[in-house]
Design a protein around this motif. Structure first.
Motif, PDB file in Angstrom:
ATOM      1  N   SER A 115       0.830  -5.819   9.540  1.00 33.86           N
ATOM      2  CA  SER A 115       0.036  -4.707   9.010  1.00 33.86           C
ATOM      3  C   SER A 115       0.898  -3.462   8.843  1.00 33.86           C
ATOM      4  O   SER A 115       0.782  -2.732   7.853  1.00 33.86           O
ATOM      5  N   VAL A 116       1.770  -3.232   9.829  1.00 35.48           N
ATOM      6  CA  VAL A 116       2.697  -2.099   9.727  1.00 35.48           C
ATOM      7  C   VAL A 116       3.637  -2.281   8.545  1.00 35.48           C
ATOM      8  O   VAL A 116       3.852  -1.364   7.737  1.00 35.48           O
ATOM      9  N   ASP A 117       4.191  -3.484   8.383  1.00 32.89           N
ATOM     10  CA  ASP A 117       5.138  -3.746   7.306  1.00 32.89           C
ATOM     11  C   ASP A 117       4.468  -3.675   5.946  1.00 32.89           C
ATOM     12  O   ASP A 117       5.096  -3.294   4.945  1.00 32.89           O
ATOM     13  N   SER A 118       3.192  -4.040   5.896  1.00 35.85           N
ATOM     14  CA  SER A 118       2.468  -3.993   4.638  1.00 35.85           C
ATOM     15  C   SER A 118       2.377  -2.557   4.116  1.00 35.85           C
ATOM     16  O   SER A 118       2.541  -2.300   2.918  1.00 35.85           O
ATOM     17  N   ILE A 119       2.158  -1.621   5.028  1.00 39.80           N
ATOM     18  CA  ILE A 119       2.107  -0.212   4.637  1.00 39.80           C
ATOM     19  C   ILE A 119       3.509   0.284   4.280  1.00 39.80           C
ATOM     20  O   ILE A 119       3.713   0.910   3.233  1.00 39.80           O
ATOM     21  N   LEU A 120       4.472   0.005   5.141  1.00 39.44           N
ATOM     22  CA  LEU A 120       5.838   0.478   4.895  1.00 39.44           C
ATOM     23  C   LEU A 120       6.394  -0.066   3.583  1.00 39.44           C
ATOM     24  O   LEU A 120       7.175   0.601   2.890  1.00 39.44           O
ATOM     25  N   GLY A 121       6.011  -1.299   3.238  1.00 38.08           N
ATOM     26  CA  GLY A 121       6.510  -1.925   2.029  1.00 38.08           C
ATOM     27  C   GLY A 121       6.101  -1.217   0.755  1.00 38.08           C
ATOM     28  O   GLY A 121       6.680  -1.450  -0.303  1.00 38.08           O
ATOM     29  N   GLY A 122       5.106  -0.354   0.870  1.00 42.59           N
ATOM     30  CA  GLY A 122       4.659   0.406  -0.299  1.00 42.59           C
ATOM     31  C   GLY A 122       5.489   1.645  -0.568  1.00 42.59           C
ATOM     32  O   GLY A 122       5.204   2.403  -1.512  1.00 42.59           O
ATOM     33  N   PHE A 123       6.536   1.860   0.268  1.00 38.65           N
ATOM     34  CA  PHE A 123       7.357   3.064   0.119  1.00 38.65           C
ATOM     35  C   PHE A 123       8.828   2.696  -0.032  1.00 38.65           C
ATOM     36  O   PHE A 123       9.268   1.680   0.442  1.00 38.65           O
TER      37      PHE A 123
END
Length: 282
Positions: free
Chosen positions: A274-282
Protein backbone atom coordinates in the motif's frame (compact mmCIF):
# COMPACT_ATOMS: atom_id res chain seq x y z
CA UNK A 1 -7.65 -7.54 36.35
CA UNK A 2 -5.39 -8.77 39.14
CA UNK A 3 -3.58 -5.42 38.96
CA UNK A 4 -6.75 -3.62 40.07
CA UNK A 5 -7.16 -5.12 43.53
CA UNK A 6 -9.09 -3.46 46.34
CA UNK A 7 -6.02 -1.57 47.52
CA UNK A 8 -5.49 -0.10 44.02
CA UNK A 9 -9.14 0.78 43.48
CA UNK A 10 -9.48 2.39 46.92
CA UNK A 11 -6.98 5.07 45.87
CA UNK A 12 -9.16 6.38 43.03
CA UNK A 13 -10.78 9.79 43.66
CA UNK A 14 -14.24 8.22 43.24
CA UNK A 15 -16.38 7.39 46.24
CA UNK A 16 -18.67 4.41 46.84
CA UNK A 17 -17.37 2.24 43.99
CA UNK A 18 -19.53 -0.89 43.80
CA UNK A 19 -17.98 -2.61 40.79
CA UNK A 20 -15.00 -2.46 38.42
CA UNK A 21 -14.97 -4.69 35.35
CA UNK A 22 -12.85 -4.93 32.19
CA UNK A 23 -14.48 -3.68 28.98
CA UNK A 24 -13.49 -3.48 25.33
CA UNK A 25 -11.73 -0.40 24.06
CA UNK A 26 -8.29 -1.18 25.38
CA UNK A 27 -6.13 -1.79 22.31
CA UNK A 28 -3.29 0.22 23.83
CA UNK A 29 -4.54 0.68 27.37
CA UNK A 30 -6.42 -1.55 29.78
CA UNK A 31 -10.06 -0.40 29.89
CA UNK A 32 -12.62 -0.69 32.70
CA UNK A 33 -16.13 0.31 33.63
CA UNK A 34 -16.45 1.74 37.14
CA UNK A 35 -19.88 1.68 38.77
CA UNK A 36 -21.12 3.70 41.74
CA UNK A 37 -24.68 4.03 43.10
CA UNK A 38 -25.05 7.28 41.13
CA UNK A 39 -23.19 6.84 37.86
CA UNK A 40 -20.74 4.92 35.70
CA UNK A 41 -17.26 5.88 34.53
CA UNK A 42 -14.87 4.70 31.82
CA UNK A 43 -11.27 4.24 32.97
CA UNK A 44 -8.07 3.64 31.03
CA UNK A 45 -4.98 2.27 32.74
CA UNK A 46 -1.46 2.19 31.34
CA UNK A 47 0.90 0.12 33.51
CA UNK A 48 4.26 1.54 34.50
CA UNK A 49 3.61 5.08 33.25
CA UNK A 50 3.30 8.45 34.96
CA UNK A 51 0.06 10.43 34.98
CA UNK A 52 1.29 12.66 32.15
CA UNK A 53 1.10 9.66 29.81
CA UNK A 54 -2.53 10.65 29.20
CA UNK A 55 -1.79 14.37 28.87
CA UNK A 56 -2.08 14.51 25.08
CA UNK A 57 -5.41 12.68 25.08
CA UNK A 58 -6.75 14.95 27.82
CA UNK A 59 -5.75 18.09 25.94
CA UNK A 60 -7.23 16.68 22.74
CA UNK A 61 -10.54 15.79 24.38
CA UNK A 62 -10.75 19.25 25.92
CA UNK A 63 -10.11 20.90 22.55
CA UNK A 64 -12.68 18.71 20.78
CA UNK A 65 -15.18 19.12 23.61
CA UNK A 66 -15.34 22.87 23.11
CA UNK A 67 -16.80 22.32 19.65
CA UNK A 68 -18.36 18.86 19.40
CA UNK A 69 -19.48 15.90 21.49
CA UNK A 70 -16.56 13.97 22.98
CA UNK A 71 -15.89 12.18 26.28
CA UNK A 72 -14.98 14.43 29.20
CA UNK A 73 -11.75 13.86 31.14
CA UNK A 74 -12.66 13.73 34.82
CA UNK A 75 -9.71 12.34 36.77
CA UNK A 76 -6.09 11.61 35.94
CA UNK A 77 -3.26 10.36 38.09
CA UNK A 78 -0.95 7.51 39.01
CA UNK A 79 -1.59 4.63 41.41
CA UNK A 80 1.11 2.12 42.34
CA UNK A 81 3.14 3.15 39.30
CA UNK A 82 0.23 2.89 36.85
CA UNK A 83 -1.22 5.86 34.96
CA UNK A 84 -5.00 6.18 34.83
CA UNK A 85 -7.55 8.39 33.10
CA UNK A 86 -11.22 8.45 34.07
CA UNK A 87 -13.85 9.69 31.59
CA UNK A 88 -17.62 9.91 31.76
CA UNK A 89 -19.32 6.69 30.70
CA UNK A 90 -21.30 6.77 27.46
CA UNK A 91 -23.72 3.96 26.66
CA UNK A 92 -23.14 2.91 23.07
CA UNK A 93 -25.86 2.61 20.48
CA UNK A 94 -25.53 0.61 17.29
CA UNK A 95 -27.50 2.79 14.89
CA UNK A 96 -26.60 6.35 14.11
CA UNK A 97 -26.69 8.96 11.39
CA UNK A 98 -23.69 9.17 9.07
CA UNK A 99 -25.02 12.57 8.01
CA UNK A 100 -24.87 13.82 11.57
CA UNK A 101 -21.38 12.36 11.86
CA UNK A 102 -20.32 14.29 8.75
CA UNK A 103 -21.71 17.50 10.20
CA UNK A 104 -19.90 16.79 13.48
CA UNK A 105 -16.50 16.35 11.79
CA UNK A 106 -17.04 19.44 9.63
CA UNK A 107 -17.87 21.44 12.74
CA UNK A 108 -14.66 20.22 14.40
CA UNK A 109 -12.65 21.22 11.34
CA UNK A 110 -14.25 24.67 11.44
CA UNK A 111 -12.35 25.36 14.67
CA UNK A 112 -9.18 27.08 13.54
CA UNK A 113 -5.90 28.37 14.89
CA UNK A 114 -3.26 30.79 13.67
CA UNK A 115 -0.52 28.12 13.53
CA UNK A 116 -0.10 24.41 12.88
CA UNK A 117 0.74 22.10 15.76
CA UNK A 118 -0.69 21.51 19.21
CA UNK A 119 -0.11 22.34 22.86
CA UNK A 120 1.92 19.19 23.46
CA UNK A 121 3.69 16.31 21.74
CA UNK A 122 2.57 12.69 21.47
CA UNK A 123 4.96 9.90 22.24
CA UNK A 124 4.06 6.34 21.34
CA UNK A 125 6.04 3.13 21.26
CA UNK A 126 6.21 3.31 17.47
CA UNK A 127 6.67 6.99 16.74
CA UNK A 128 7.31 10.21 18.63
CA UNK A 129 5.21 12.95 17.05
CA UNK A 130 6.27 16.50 17.77
CA UNK A 131 3.63 19.20 17.48
CA UNK A 132 5.82 22.31 17.64
CA UNK A 133 3.96 25.38 16.41
CA UNK A 134 4.73 26.36 12.82
CA UNK A 135 3.06 28.81 10.46
CA UNK A 136 4.06 26.75 7.39
CA UNK A 137 2.01 23.63 6.75
CA UNK A 138 4.34 21.88 4.31
CA UNK A 139 7.28 22.36 6.66
CA UNK A 140 5.27 21.08 9.62
CA UNK A 141 4.00 18.01 7.76
CA UNK A 142 7.35 17.06 6.23
CA UNK A 143 9.53 17.71 9.27
CA UNK A 144 7.18 16.68 12.09
CA UNK A 145 5.27 13.84 10.43
CA UNK A 146 6.99 12.35 7.38
CA UNK A 147 10.67 12.56 8.33
CA UNK A 148 10.17 10.84 11.73
CA UNK A 149 8.34 8.02 9.93
CA UNK A 150 11.18 7.52 7.47
CA UNK A 151 13.65 7.43 10.34
CA UNK A 152 11.56 4.81 12.15
CA UNK A 153 11.28 2.70 8.98
CA UNK A 154 15.03 2.84 8.46
CA UNK A 155 15.69 1.66 12.02
CA UNK A 156 13.35 -1.27 11.46
CA UNK A 157 14.89 -2.17 8.09
CA UNK A 158 11.66 -1.31 6.26
CA UNK A 159 13.07 1.33 3.93
CA UNK A 160 15.08 1.11 0.72
CA UNK A 161 16.52 3.24 -2.06
CA UNK A 162 13.42 2.92 -4.24
CA UNK A 163 11.15 4.11 -1.45
CA UNK A 164 13.48 6.98 -0.63
CA UNK A 165 13.71 8.09 -4.25
CA UNK A 166 9.94 8.20 -4.68
CA UNK A 167 9.52 9.72 -1.22
CA UNK A 168 11.81 12.56 -2.26
CA UNK A 169 9.66 13.06 -5.36
CA UNK A 170 6.47 13.09 -3.30
CA UNK A 171 7.85 15.60 -0.81
CA UNK A 172 9.03 17.81 -3.66
CA UNK A 173 5.55 17.77 -5.23
CA UNK A 174 3.94 18.39 -1.85
CA UNK A 175 6.12 21.42 -1.09
CA UNK A 176 5.69 22.83 -4.58
CA UNK A 177 1.91 22.61 -4.37
CA UNK A 178 1.67 24.37 -1.03
CA UNK A 179 3.93 27.22 -2.11
CA UNK A 180 0.86 28.56 -3.92
CA UNK A 181 -2.01 27.12 -1.88
CA UNK A 182 -2.94 28.40 1.56
CA UNK A 183 -3.99 26.00 4.30
CA UNK A 184 -5.94 27.15 7.35
CA UNK A 185 -4.96 25.27 10.54
CA UNK A 186 -8.09 23.26 11.42
CA UNK A 187 -8.65 21.28 14.59
CA UNK A 188 -8.11 17.67 13.48
CA UNK A 189 -8.87 14.47 15.36
CA UNK A 190 -5.62 12.98 14.07
CA UNK A 191 -6.70 9.32 13.97
CA UNK A 192 -10.11 9.47 12.34
CA UNK A 193 -10.90 5.85 11.52
CA UNK A 194 -14.21 4.11 12.23
CA UNK A 195 -13.00 2.77 15.57
CA UNK A 196 -12.74 6.31 16.89
CA UNK A 197 -16.32 7.40 16.49
CA UNK A 198 -19.33 6.00 18.27
CA UNK A 199 -23.04 6.63 18.57
CA UNK A 200 -24.84 6.96 21.89
CA UNK A 201 -28.13 5.22 22.61
CA UNK A 202 -30.03 8.10 21.02
CA UNK A 203 -28.03 7.70 17.81
CA UNK A 204 -25.96 10.86 18.18
CA UNK A 205 -22.28 10.63 17.16
CA UNK A 206 -19.22 11.57 19.15
CA UNK A 207 -15.48 11.24 18.60
CA UNK A 208 -13.17 9.38 20.95
CA UNK A 209 -9.41 8.72 21.38
CA UNK A 210 -8.06 11.82 19.60
CA UNK A 211 -4.48 12.46 18.56
CA UNK A 212 -5.34 16.12 18.14
CA UNK A 213 -3.42 18.59 16.01
CA UNK A 214 -4.17 21.81 14.17
CA UNK A 215 -3.45 20.90 10.58
CA UNK A 216 -4.87 20.53 7.09
CA UNK A 217 -8.40 19.14 7.49
CA UNK A 218 -7.64 16.89 4.51
CA UNK A 219 -5.15 15.05 6.76
CA UNK A 220 -8.19 13.84 8.74
CA UNK A 221 -10.35 13.20 5.69
CA UNK A 222 -7.66 10.97 4.18
CA UNK A 223 -7.86 8.61 7.15
CA UNK A 224 -11.61 8.20 6.67
CA UNK A 225 -10.97 6.76 3.19
CA UNK A 226 -8.50 4.00 4.12
CA UNK A 227 -10.32 1.43 6.24
CA UNK A 228 -13.98 2.17 5.54
CA UNK A 229 -16.77 3.00 7.98
CA UNK A 230 -17.72 6.33 6.39
CA UNK A 231 -20.35 6.27 3.65
CA UNK A 232 -21.67 8.69 1.02
CA UNK A 233 -24.04 10.28 3.52
CA UNK A 234 -21.06 11.24 5.67
CA UNK A 235 -19.21 12.98 2.83
CA UNK A 236 -22.35 14.66 1.45
CA UNK A 237 -23.22 16.13 4.85
CA UNK A 238 -19.63 17.23 5.40
CA UNK A 239 -19.55 18.86 1.96
CA UNK A 240 -22.78 20.75 2.66
CA UNK A 241 -21.45 21.98 6.01
CA UNK A 242 -17.84 22.74 5.01
CA UNK A 243 -17.36 22.39 1.23
CA UNK A 244 -14.31 20.50 -0.05
CA UNK A 245 -11.66 22.39 -1.98
CA UNK A 246 -11.24 21.47 -5.65
CA UNK A 247 -8.82 18.65 -6.39
CA UNK A 248 -9.28 16.91 -3.03
CA UNK A 249 -8.82 13.38 -4.38
CA UNK A 250 -5.38 14.21 -5.78
CA UNK A 251 -4.16 15.54 -2.45
CA UNK A 252 -5.48 12.75 -0.24
CA UNK A 253 -2.63 10.45 -1.30
CA UNK A 254 -0.13 12.66 0.52
CA UNK A 255 -1.98 12.07 3.76
CA UNK A 256 -2.99 8.47 3.21
CA UNK A 257 0.72 7.82 2.99
CA UNK A 258 1.28 8.97 6.56
CA UNK A 259 -1.27 6.56 8.04
CA UNK A 260 -0.25 3.62 5.85
CA UNK A 261 3.43 4.18 6.59
CA UNK A 262 2.60 4.25 10.29
CA UNK A 263 0.99 0.83 9.82
CA UNK A 264 4.14 -0.31 8.01
CA UNK A 265 6.07 0.67 11.14
CA UNK A 266 3.59 -1.02 13.47
CA UNK A 267 2.77 -4.19 11.55
CA UNK A 268 5.50 -4.70 8.96
CA UNK A 269 5.49 -5.38 5.23
CA UNK A 270 1.82 -6.34 5.24
CA UNK A 271 1.38 -2.65 4.49
CA UNK A 272 4.43 -2.33 2.24
CA UNK A 273 2.41 -2.77 -0.94
CA UNK A 274 0.00 0.00 0.00
CA UNK A 275 2.88 2.33 0.80
CA UNK A 276 4.64 1.48 -2.48
CA UNK A 277 1.44 1.97 -4.43
CA UNK A 278 1.28 5.59 -3.28
CA UNK A 279 5.00 6.23 -3.69
CA UNK A 280 4.90 4.76 -7.19
CA UNK A 281 2.70 7.63 -8.28
CA UNK A 282 5.56 10.10 -7.75
Amino acid sequence: MSRLNHQWISQLPIKKITNVKPVSGGDINEAYQITTPDKKYFMKVQPNKTAKYFGHEINGLKALGKAIRAPKPLYNGQINGDAYLVLNWIDAGYQGSQSELGQLVAKMHSQTNDKFGFVDNHETGALNKTNNWDDNWSRFYVEQRLEPEIEACEKLGRWNKWRQQHMDNMISAFRKYYQNHEVVPSLCHGDLWSGNYMFDTEGHPLLIDPDAVYGDREYDLAMTTIFGGFNDEFYQAYQQTFPFDDGLQDRLQWYRFFYLCLHLILFGETYGGSVDSILGGF
